[in-house]
Design an enzyme around this catalytic site. Structure first.
Site, short mmCIF file in Angstrom:
data_model
loop_
_atom_site.label_atom_id
_atom_site.label_comp_id
_atom_site.label_asym_id
_atom_site.label_seq_id
_atom_site.Cartn_x
_atom_site.Cartn_y
_atom_site.Cartn_z
CB CYS A 142 -18.15 2.23 -28.60
SG CYS A 142 -17.70 2.32 -30.31
N PRO B 37 4.63 -4.82 -1.11
CG PRO B 37 6.75 -3.95 -1.56
CD PRO B 37 6.03 -4.95 -0.69
N GLY B 38 3.22 -3.59 -4.15
CA GLY B 38 2.96 -3.89 -5.56
C GLY B 38 3.17 -2.63 -6.39
CE1 TYR C 112 -10.49 1.40 -8.77
CE2 TYR C 112 -8.47 1.71 -9.99
CZ TYR C 112 -9.36 0.88 -9.36
OH TYR C 112 -9.11 -0.45 -9.31
NE ARG D 66 -4.87 2.47 -11.05
CZ ARG D 66 -4.57 3.66 -10.54
NH1 ARG D 66 -4.06 4.60 -11.32
NH2 ARG D 66 -4.76 3.93 -9.27
N GLY E 290 0.78 -1.23 0.00
CA GLY E 290 0.00 0.00 0.00
C GLY E 290 0.81 1.28 0.00
N1 LLP Z 1 -1.27 -7.15 -0.42
C1 LLP Z 1 -2.60 -7.30 -0.47
C2 LLP Z 1 -3.23 -8.32 0.35
C3 LLP Z 1 -3.36 -6.48 -1.31
O1 LLP Z 1 -4.68 -6.63 -1.34
C4 LLP Z 1 -2.72 -5.52 -2.12
C5 LLP Z 1 -3.48 -4.68 -3.04
C6 LLP Z 1 -1.32 -5.41 -2.04
C7 LLP Z 1 -0.64 -6.24 -1.17
C8 LLP Z 1 -0.52 -4.44 -2.86
O2 LLP Z 1 -0.87 -3.12 -2.61
P1 LLP Z 1 -0.05 -1.94 -3.32
O3 LLP Z 1 1.30 -1.92 -2.71
O4 LLP Z 1 0.00 -2.24 -4.77
O5 LLP Z 1 -0.85 -0.73 -3.03
N2 LLP Z 1 -6.56 -1.74 -8.68
C9 LLP Z 1 -6.31 -0.72 -7.68
C10 LLP Z 1 -5.42 -1.22 -6.57
C11 LLP Z 1 -5.99 -2.40 -5.82
C12 LLP Z 1 -5.06 -2.91 -4.76
C13 LLP Z 1 -5.59 -4.16 -4.15
N3 LLP Z 1 -4.74 -4.78 -3.21
C14 LLP Z 1 -5.67 0.49 -8.39
O6 LLP Z 1 -5.51 0.42 -9.59
O7 LLP Z 1 -5.36 1.49 -7.76
#
Ligand code: LLP
Length: 434
Positions: free
Chosen positions: A364, A294-295, A337, A333, A251
């Site tokens: 479309c 982290p993603g 959002y 996105r 996050g």
């Molecule tokens: N771990 C868990 C259990 C999660 O549910 C998530 C994200 C992460 C890690 C990674 O979070 P990050 O570091 O990427 O914030 N589609 C949305 C984001 C959805 C995130 C869902 N879970 C967007 O495009 O903003």
């Protein structure tokens, strides 16, 4: 002139946008548009900064896990694991991708609020090192599946710590209303720990929480660590089991706009580590291994998307539509959002951004926009538009809406480029049609 807030981006001697030393206009010419471009240099730089912060502030006792939902493909899995990260997956498809990339099951963490029986069986068969159990039904189901296979499956528990990271107070509000995880306050999480300890075919190794996404401050993470250590303590005192694995989720915020202000990643680790030392000493617990997930912060700023500008419609007193050859099918996105992005014309990167544009996709659908009323350089048909910070949740959330083709993805590193995901073809679209 636009501020290029990511270290892999620059403006070259031609006045064009460059990423990891590759000219963006040349990439667009060579590979066509739309095109996802990912900087391997930037991905590795962020991975290293996470690994270093674990070393510096927590003696390397734990590791970062890449949340592959942000951007999942074989090459990405290879890159992050070569930097010493584990991989988190949330579906059979992400699990399959990681395994096919050569990631060993013991470095995979399987999340998800409603994993199917076949996904759980696939994970057990693949010797996944940590299945993060979301609810009591899943706990029983997994115990049965592991039993049928004669396995003892390591599991951790996804806990709802009751922290809403997106309010200023970040305490005990909306998070109880979440489809994810076991509730802490009602005792459900402790109940699950008890059942997991009793389950014959499960081995409880730890706890997990994830409090939100694009979080800019460190306090919610510190608070989550504190709350989770309270549960570790209760499990030790009442069940006689000292868990060694605490995953505090992902996050961490990134730049979408130059003005986005988030704290440096190593400061999270510094603050969380201090709190964990303090609480473990107070609770008489040994220091657990810490994991974070982290993603977005690993993939997000590493990616840009390149488009060719097509029709331009200037509607006096209303807005200027600048149409591109992509849209919500490869970046949903904004439509979903109203997400912020920074846009610029790669072939005019050194010129002033004094034109206000609404960037429109080709689907479309009136809502198929990438950004509204955003400053860019004065556009003409054929210009190359770059959208920054598209590395996370763009390719991974893409679709074939209107039977558009998913673009290829090119990885760039030190001035060299290579395709890591091929662009789709019309044949791909009808592959499963009968
Ligand atoms: N771990 C868990 C259990 C999660 O549910 C998530 C994200 C992460 C890690 C990674 O979070 P990050 O570091 O990427 O914030 N589609 C949305 C984001 C959805 C995130 C869902 N879970 C967007 O495009 O903003």
């Amino acid at each position: 002139m636009v501020n290029l807030y990511t270290p892999c981006l620059s403006i070259n001697e031609k006045g064009y946008l460059a990423i990891s030393g590759c000219d963006a206009v040349e990439l667009a010419r060579q590979y066509g548009t739309p095109l996802y471009v990912m900087s391997e240099d930037e991905i590795r730089r962020v991975c290293r900064s996470y690994v270093e912060s674990f070393q510096n502030f927590y003696g390397g006792n734990g590791r970062p896990i890449y949340a592959s939902k942000a951007f999942s493909c074989k090459e990405m899995c290879r890159i992050v694991t070569s930097e010493g990260l584990d991989v988190e997956v949330v579906s059979g498809g992400e699990l399959y991708t990681a395994l096919e990339a050569g990631v060993s099951g013991k470095h995979i963490h399987f999340q998800g609020n409603n994993k199917s029986c076949s996904e759980l069986a696939f994970a057990v068969d693949s010797a996944v090192g940590n299945i993060v159990v979301d609810n009591l039904q899943e706990l029983r189901r997994l115990d049965r599946i592991a039993g049928e296979k004669g396995a003892v499956q390591p599991v951790s528990l996804r806990v709802k710590p009751g922290i809403d990271a997106h309010t200023h107070e970040f305490i005990r509000t909306g998070q109880v209303d979440s489809k994810f995880g076991l509730d802490l306050a009602s005792g459900e999480a402790f109940q699950a720990a008890k059942l997991a300890v009793q389950a014959e075919h499960l081995r409880l190794i730890g706890l997990h929480c994830h409090i939100g996404s694009q979080i800019m401050e460190k306090e919610p993470f510190v608070h989550a660590a504190e709350v989770m250590l309270g549960l570790l303590r209760q499990i030790k005192e009442e069940l006689g089991l000292e868990l060694d694995h605490l995953n505090l989720g992902g996050g961490f915020g990134i730049h979408y706009k130059e003005t986005d202000d988030f704290i440096p990643y190593n400061e999270y680790m510094e603050a969380v580590s201090a709190k964990i030392h303090e609480k473990c000493a107070a609770f008489g617990l040994k220091l657990p291994q810490i994991y974070i997930e982290p993603g977005r912060s690993i993939a997000g700023e590493a990616g840009i998307t390149l488009y060719t500008v097509g029709a331009i419609k200037e509607i006096p007193g209303v807005r200027n539509y600048v149409s591109i050859d992509g849209g919500m099918f490869e970046n949903p996105r904004y439509a979903l959002y109203q997400a912020d992005y920074t846009c610029l014309l790669a072939n005019k990167a050194s010129q002033p951004a004094d034109y206000i544009a609404t960037i429109a996709g080709k689907c479309c659908e009136s809502g198929d926009l990438i950004q509204e009323h955003t400053p860019v350089q004065r556009p003409e048909e054929g210009d190359i538009l770059a959208v920054l910070s598209t590395g996370a949740y763009n390719y991974s959330m893409s679709s074939n809406y209107n039977r558009n083709l998913r673009p290829p993805c090119v990885m760039v590193r030190e001035g060299q480029s290579r395709v890591v995901i091929k662009g789709e073809t019309y044949q791909d679209l009808i592959r499963n049609d009968m």
